[in-house]
Enzyme design. Sequence first.
Site, PDB file in Angstrom:
ATOM      1  N   HIS A  93       0.847  -1.206   0.000  1.00 42.46           N
ATOM      2  CA  HIS A  93       0.000   0.000   0.000  1.00 42.46           C
ATOM      3  C   HIS A  93       0.879   1.250   0.000  1.00 42.46           C
ATOM      4  O   HIS A  93       0.687   2.163  -0.808  1.00 42.46           O
ATOM      5  CB  HIS A  93      -0.914   0.044   1.232  1.00 42.46           C
ATOM      6  CG  HIS A  93      -1.511   1.406   1.473  1.00 42.46           C
ATOM      7  ND1 HIS A  93      -2.633   1.854   0.819  1.00 42.46           N
ATOM      8  CD2 HIS A  93      -1.094   2.444   2.253  1.00 42.46           C
ATOM      9  CE1 HIS A  93      -2.900   3.104   1.197  1.00 42.46           C
ATOM     10  NE2 HIS A  93      -1.970   3.488   2.066  1.00 42.46           N
ATOM     11  N   HIS A 140       1.562   5.211  -2.374  1.00 43.06           N
ATOM     12  CA  HIS A 140       1.994   6.571  -2.003  1.00 43.06           C
ATOM     13  C   HIS A 140       3.266   7.049  -2.687  1.00 43.06           C
ATOM     14  O   HIS A 140       3.395   8.244  -3.006  1.00 43.06           O
ATOM     15  CB  HIS A 140       2.258   6.625  -0.486  1.00 43.06           C
ATOM     16  CG  HIS A 140       1.028   6.679   0.342  1.00 43.06           C
ATOM     17  ND1 HIS A 140       0.214   7.795   0.419  1.00 43.06           N
ATOM     18  CD2 HIS A 140       0.451   5.763   1.138  1.00 43.06           C
ATOM     19  CE1 HIS A 140      -0.798   7.544   1.236  1.00 43.06           C
ATOM     20  NE2 HIS A 140      -0.690   6.323   1.680  1.00 43.06           N
ATOM     21  N   GLU A 200      -5.150   9.910   0.297  1.00 46.13           N
ATOM     22  CA  GLU A 200      -5.574   8.496   0.306  1.00 46.13           C
ATOM     23  C   GLU A 200      -6.659   8.207  -0.737  1.00 46.13           C
ATOM     24  O   GLU A 200      -6.586   7.171  -1.405  1.00 46.13           O
ATOM     25  CB  GLU A 200      -6.106   8.100   1.692  1.00 46.13           C
ATOM     26  CG  GLU A 200      -5.056   7.995   2.773  1.00 46.13           C
ATOM     27  CD  GLU A 200      -4.017   6.866   2.556  1.00 46.13           C
ATOM     28  OE1 GLU A 200      -3.117   6.753   3.372  1.00 46.13           O
ATOM     29  OE2 GLU A 200      -4.112   6.125   1.553  1.00 46.13           O
ATOM     30  N   SER A 242      -3.959   1.503  -4.746  1.00 47.21           N
ATOM     31  CA  SER A 242      -3.409   0.212  -4.287  1.00 47.21           C
ATOM     32  C   SER A 242      -4.525  -0.807  -4.030  1.00 47.21           C
ATOM     33  O   SER A 242      -4.256  -1.892  -3.508  1.00 47.21           O
ATOM     34  CB  SER A 242      -2.613   0.427  -2.994  1.00 47.21           C
ATOM     35  OG  SER A 242      -3.450   0.980  -1.990  1.00 47.21           O
TER      36      SER A 242
HETATM   37  N1  HBI Z   1       1.059   6.257  10.266  1.00 48.99           N
HETATM   38  N2  HBI Z   1       2.613   4.887   9.213  1.00 48.99           N
HETATM   39  C1  HBI Z   1       1.538   5.706   9.130  1.00 48.99           C
HETATM   40  N3  HBI Z   1       0.957   5.931   7.937  1.00 48.99           N
HETATM   41  C2  HBI Z   1      -0.119   6.747   7.816  1.00 48.99           C
HETATM   42  O1  HBI Z   1      -0.646   6.966   6.700  1.00 48.99           O
HETATM   43  C3  HBI Z   1      -0.648   7.345   8.968  1.00 48.99           C
HETATM   44  C4  HBI Z   1      -0.020   7.079  10.198  1.00 48.99           C
HETATM   45  N4  HBI Z   1      -0.510   7.665  11.330  1.00 48.99           N
HETATM   46  C5  HBI Z   1      -1.629   8.545  11.339  1.00 48.99           C
HETATM   47  C6  HBI Z   1      -2.211   8.753   9.983  1.00 48.99           C
HETATM   48  N5  HBI Z   1      -1.727   8.187   8.890  1.00 48.99           N
HETATM   49  C7  HBI Z   1      -3.412   9.636   9.773  1.00 48.99           C
HETATM   50  O2  HBI Z   1      -4.223   9.673  10.914  1.00 48.99           O
HETATM   51  C8  HBI Z   1      -2.952  11.043   9.419  1.00 48.99           C
HETATM   52  O3  HBI Z   1      -3.995  11.732   8.810  1.00 48.99           O
HETATM   53  C9  HBI Z   1      -2.510  11.755  10.624  1.00 48.99           C
HETATM   54 FE    FE Z   2      -1.866   5.356   3.067  1.00 48.84          FE
END
Ligand code: HBI
Ligand code: FE
Length: 284
Positions: free
Chosen positions: A136, A141, A182, A201
């Site tokens: 993913h 990304h 996303e 993805s």
């Molecule tokens: N942590 N590893 C990872 N990847 C993310 O996409 C991610 C996260 N922590 C919080 C988060 N996304 C979302 O809540 C953000 O919008 C903050």
């Molecule tokens: Fe993501």
Amino acid sequence: MAVEPVVYGASERPPRGDYSRAQQDYTCAQDWASYTPADHDTYRRLVERQTALLPGLACDAFIEALPSLGVRDRIPRFEEINERLKPATGWEIVAVPGLIPERPFFDLLAHRRFPVTDWIRRPDEFDYVVEPDVFHDLFGHVPLLFNPVFADYVQRYGEGGLKAHELGAGELLSRLYWYTIEFGLIQQADGLRAYGAGILSSSGELRHSVTSPQPQRIALDLLRCMRTRYKIDDYQATYFVIDSFDQLFQMTAPDFAPLYAAVRSLGDLAADVTIASDSSITVG
Ligand code: HBI
Ligand code: FE
């Protein structure tokens, strides 16, 4: 000191990743030697299936950037990708054991360091895994981080996130992440296309998001977006559409504090609600 794992949403299941490997900033070393032949084969099959689904559904910028990921027949070493990514837009990917708390997450983005989960789903989770895995994050990304305007947007998002965190508005800003980075759609001259990683993805949601009459699609408006709750474990009921990455970058230039106040006074909206001011986008 070991860092505490983060579990997405209010679920009680233990997180997949081994957070004892993480440093204070939640990053860890990609444990490349630990991947099994089955792990590499899962990655290869996921890339093969998803790449075949892209034409006519994924945005041009993603399709153009995808080859920058490099090897497709095994899980790449992150430093292999960074050799190309760093010179391209100043970004680098860093390994994390999984989802991390919002402040360290925002801080990494603000410093052009994208957190990439380093474990991969099991073969029996081929079609869906609850937490984001390396497929993913890498396939969804990383390609658009090679696009200069989108790369600038993601860093500005991280800077905005640090401010939002101070204002207790992290949840509101996470909606902007959800509905752009996303699950965002973009209007191209030749039609609607996906640019969000969660869509790009996903074997099922890619076609659904761009062609199905079921969800609503509305032009991105920051206030509307930040009022809108989202679903974590189902296709989206609403997709927000931009005209270009430049538009997305320009839109997020002003300070968001007045927006947070407006969201709080107007109240949240459920994911499937339509309001009079929505500028709806039709498919086809
Ligand atoms: N942590 N590893 C990872 N990847 C993310 O996409 C991610 C996260 N922590 C919080 C988060 N996304 C979302 O809540 C953000 O919008 C903050
Ligand atoms: Fe993501």
